[in-house]
Write an enzyme that holds these catalytic residues in place. Sequence first.
Site, PDB file in Angstrom:
ATOM      1  N   LYS A 141     -55.380 -17.659 -77.905  1.00 35.66           N
ATOM      2  CA  LYS A 141     -54.427 -18.162 -78.920  1.00 35.66           C
ATOM      3  C   LYS A 141     -54.507 -19.679 -79.041  1.00 35.66           C
ATOM      4  O   LYS A 141     -54.612 -20.223 -80.132  1.00 35.66           O
ATOM      5  CB  LYS A 141     -52.973 -17.796 -78.560  1.00 35.66           C
ATOM      6  CG  LYS A 141     -52.661 -16.328 -78.528  1.00 35.66           C
ATOM      7  CD  LYS A 141     -51.164 -16.083 -78.330  1.00 35.66           C
ATOM      8  CE  LYS A 141     -50.618 -16.625 -77.027  1.00 35.66           C
ATOM      9  NZ  LYS A 141     -51.114 -15.953 -75.827  1.00 35.66           N
ATOM     10  N   ARG A 179     -42.072 -14.741 -78.310  1.00 30.14           N
ATOM     11  CA  ARG A 179     -42.597 -13.903 -77.236  1.00 30.14           C
ATOM     12  C   ARG A 179     -41.654 -12.752 -76.911  1.00 30.14           C
ATOM     13  O   ARG A 179     -41.956 -11.964 -76.009  1.00 30.14           O
ATOM     14  CB  ARG A 179     -42.767 -14.761 -75.979  1.00 30.14           C
ATOM     15  CG  ARG A 179     -44.217 -15.098 -75.632  1.00 30.14           C
ATOM     16  CD  ARG A 179     -44.153 -15.997 -74.421  1.00 30.14           C
ATOM     17  NE  ARG A 179     -45.311 -16.088 -73.616  1.00 30.14           N
ATOM     18  CZ  ARG A 179     -46.188 -17.090 -73.669  1.00 30.14           C
ATOM     19  NH1 ARG A 179     -46.091 -18.018 -74.583  1.00 30.14           N
ATOM     20  NH2 ARG A 179     -47.167 -17.157 -72.807  1.00 30.14           N
ATOM     21  N   ARG A 221     -60.130 -20.528 -66.438  1.00 31.81           N
ATOM     22  CA  ARG A 221     -59.558 -21.592 -67.275  1.00 31.81           C
ATOM     23  C   ARG A 221     -59.229 -22.821 -66.429  1.00 31.81           C
ATOM     24  O   ARG A 221     -58.705 -22.713 -65.329  1.00 31.81           O
ATOM     25  CB  ARG A 221     -58.276 -21.059 -67.941  1.00 31.81           C
ATOM     26  CG  ARG A 221     -57.615 -22.075 -68.834  1.00 31.81           C
ATOM     27  CD  ARG A 221     -56.783 -21.413 -69.869  1.00 31.81           C
ATOM     28  NE  ARG A 221     -55.510 -20.921 -69.349  1.00 31.81           N
ATOM     29  CZ  ARG A 221     -54.599 -20.324 -70.132  1.00 31.81           C
ATOM     30  NH1 ARG A 221     -54.839 -20.141 -71.411  1.00 31.81           N
ATOM     31  NH2 ARG A 221     -53.474 -19.899 -69.618  1.00 31.81           N
ATOM     32  N   ARG A 264     -54.385 -24.123 -63.473  1.00 30.50           N
ATOM     33  CA  ARG A 264     -52.933 -24.023 -63.610  1.00 30.50           C
ATOM     34  C   ARG A 264     -52.330 -23.120 -62.546  1.00 30.50           C
ATOM     35  O   ARG A 264     -52.903 -22.072 -62.237  1.00 30.50           O
ATOM     36  CB  ARG A 264     -52.598 -23.432 -64.993  1.00 30.50           C
ATOM     37  CG  ARG A 264     -52.209 -24.453 -66.011  1.00 30.50           C
ATOM     38  CD  ARG A 264     -52.183 -23.885 -67.403  1.00 30.50           C
ATOM     39  NE  ARG A 264     -51.256 -22.767 -67.597  1.00 30.50           N
ATOM     40  CZ  ARG A 264     -51.033 -22.205 -68.780  1.00 30.50           C
ATOM     41  NH1 ARG A 264     -51.660 -22.652 -69.848  1.00 30.50           N
ATOM     42  NH2 ARG A 264     -50.191 -21.208 -68.893  1.00 30.50           N
ATOM     43  N   ARG A 313     -47.897 -12.157 -65.330  1.00 30.41           N
ATOM     44  CA  ARG A 313     -47.769 -12.591 -66.737  1.00 30.41           C
ATOM     45  C   ARG A 313     -48.210 -11.480 -67.689  1.00 30.41           C
ATOM     46  O   ARG A 313     -47.641 -11.315 -68.764  1.00 30.41           O
ATOM     47  CB  ARG A 313     -48.594 -13.863 -66.975  1.00 30.41           C
ATOM     48  CG  ARG A 313     -47.945 -15.087 -66.338  1.00 30.41           C
ATOM     49  CD  ARG A 313     -48.895 -16.249 -66.283  1.00 30.41           C
ATOM     50  NE  ARG A 313     -49.212 -16.778 -67.587  1.00 30.41           N
ATOM     51  CZ  ARG A 313     -50.350 -17.428 -67.873  1.00 30.41           C
ATOM     52  NH1 ARG A 313     -51.270 -17.586 -66.944  1.00 30.41           N
ATOM     53  NH2 ARG A 313     -50.547 -17.891 -69.070  1.00 30.41           N
TER      54      ARG A 313
HETATM   55  P1  AMP Z   1     -48.438 -20.373 -72.226  1.00 30.77           P
HETATM   56  O1  AMP Z   1     -49.047 -21.706 -72.048  1.00 30.77           O
HETATM   57  O2  AMP Z   1     -48.190 -20.006 -73.662  1.00 30.77           O
HETATM   58  O3  AMP Z   1     -49.162 -19.284 -71.471  1.00 30.77           O
HETATM   59  O4  AMP Z   1     -46.974 -20.456 -71.576  1.00 30.77           O
HETATM   60  C1  AMP Z   1     -46.810 -20.791 -70.215  1.00 30.77           C
HETATM   61  C2  AMP Z   1     -45.437 -20.368 -69.748  1.00 30.77           C
HETATM   62  O5  AMP Z   1     -44.413 -21.042 -70.500  1.00 30.77           O
HETATM   63  C3  AMP Z   1     -45.106 -18.890 -69.911  1.00 30.77           C
HETATM   64  O6  AMP Z   1     -45.612 -18.090 -68.847  1.00 30.77           O
HETATM   65  C4  AMP Z   1     -43.579 -18.919 -69.925  1.00 30.77           C
HETATM   66  O7  AMP Z   1     -43.063 -19.138 -68.628  1.00 30.77           O
HETATM   67  C5  AMP Z   1     -43.305 -20.185 -70.725  1.00 30.77           C
HETATM   68  N1  AMP Z   1     -43.219 -19.916 -72.181  1.00 30.77           N
HETATM   69  C6  AMP Z   1     -44.075 -20.340 -73.153  1.00 30.77           C
HETATM   70  N2  AMP Z   1     -43.689 -19.906 -74.364  1.00 30.77           N
HETATM   71  C7  AMP Z   1     -42.567 -19.166 -74.156  1.00 30.77           C
HETATM   72  C8  AMP Z   1     -41.707 -18.428 -75.019  1.00 30.77           C
HETATM   73  N3  AMP Z   1     -41.916 -18.346 -76.339  1.00 30.77           N
HETATM   74  N4  AMP Z   1     -40.644 -17.808 -74.447  1.00 30.77           N
HETATM   75  C9  AMP Z   1     -40.386 -17.879 -73.134  1.00 30.77           C
HETATM   76  N5  AMP Z   1     -41.170 -18.546 -72.266  1.00 30.77           N
HETATM   77  C10 AMP Z   1     -42.260 -19.182 -72.770  1.00 30.77           C
END
Ligand code: AMP
Length: 208
Positions: free
Chosen positions: A13, A88, A122, A153, A164
């Site tokens: 994404k 999400r 990653r 990360r 996740r």
């Molecule tokens: P990402 O970089 O999109 O994988 O997001 C990393 C982390 O941020 C996720 O595992 C969640 O803990 C938090 N996060 C990101 N976007 C959201 C969202 N829309 N709703 C809730 N938590 C989020």
Amino acid sequence: MNLIFLGPPGVGKGTHAKLLSERFGIPQISTGDMLRANIKQGTQLGLAAKAYTNKGELVPDQVVIDMVRERLRQPDCEKGYILDGFPRTVPQAEALAAFARIDAVVDLEAGEDIILGNLGGRRVCRDCGATYHIRRLDGATTCAACGGELIHRADDQPDTIRHRLEVYHRQTEPLITYYRETGLLINVLAEGDIEHDFALILKVLDLE
Ligand code: AMP
């Protein structure tokens, strides 16, 4: 062009949202990046979010809803935007519908082996957040954009990755049905290399 990029963690994404953002000059709005920036700066929001993100749990809906609502009010969103990692959950999507008009939802899909390979390899820049994969890094340990150190990360470690993905299946996957019913959903099988999958996305969006 107001877009949502949907799909499991590691499906690409962020990579494709960034490419689209650069090509069309509209912002990529990544809630994950925004939360990480807050965590790095030690803001109140960041302190509250850190406990969730480190464990691979979702941050409470209202926190991200308020963050995105505020972000979409910025003038750079007037010509369009790409939401990457938001919504999400169904409540997030319902809240979004009240303050945004979405044109299309691109649902990226890939087999679990591909997703695990993407996440496990990653690396991200500690300073600017740019994302890389070890298969394209050729042994480099610093960011090509800013020279910062590349790190793995905390939430890309094997146990957290598994969690996740469970969280994705339980809380985010219902959005596929939600957006299919609105007629906005476009499925893209993102199992090729970046160039191939990006070309596919341009094609389904009629942007070639
Ligand atoms: P990402 O970089 O999109 O994988 O997001 C990393 C982390 O941020 C996720 O595992 C969640 O803990 C938090 N996060 C990101 N976007 C959201 C969202 N829309 N709703 C809730 N938590 C989020």
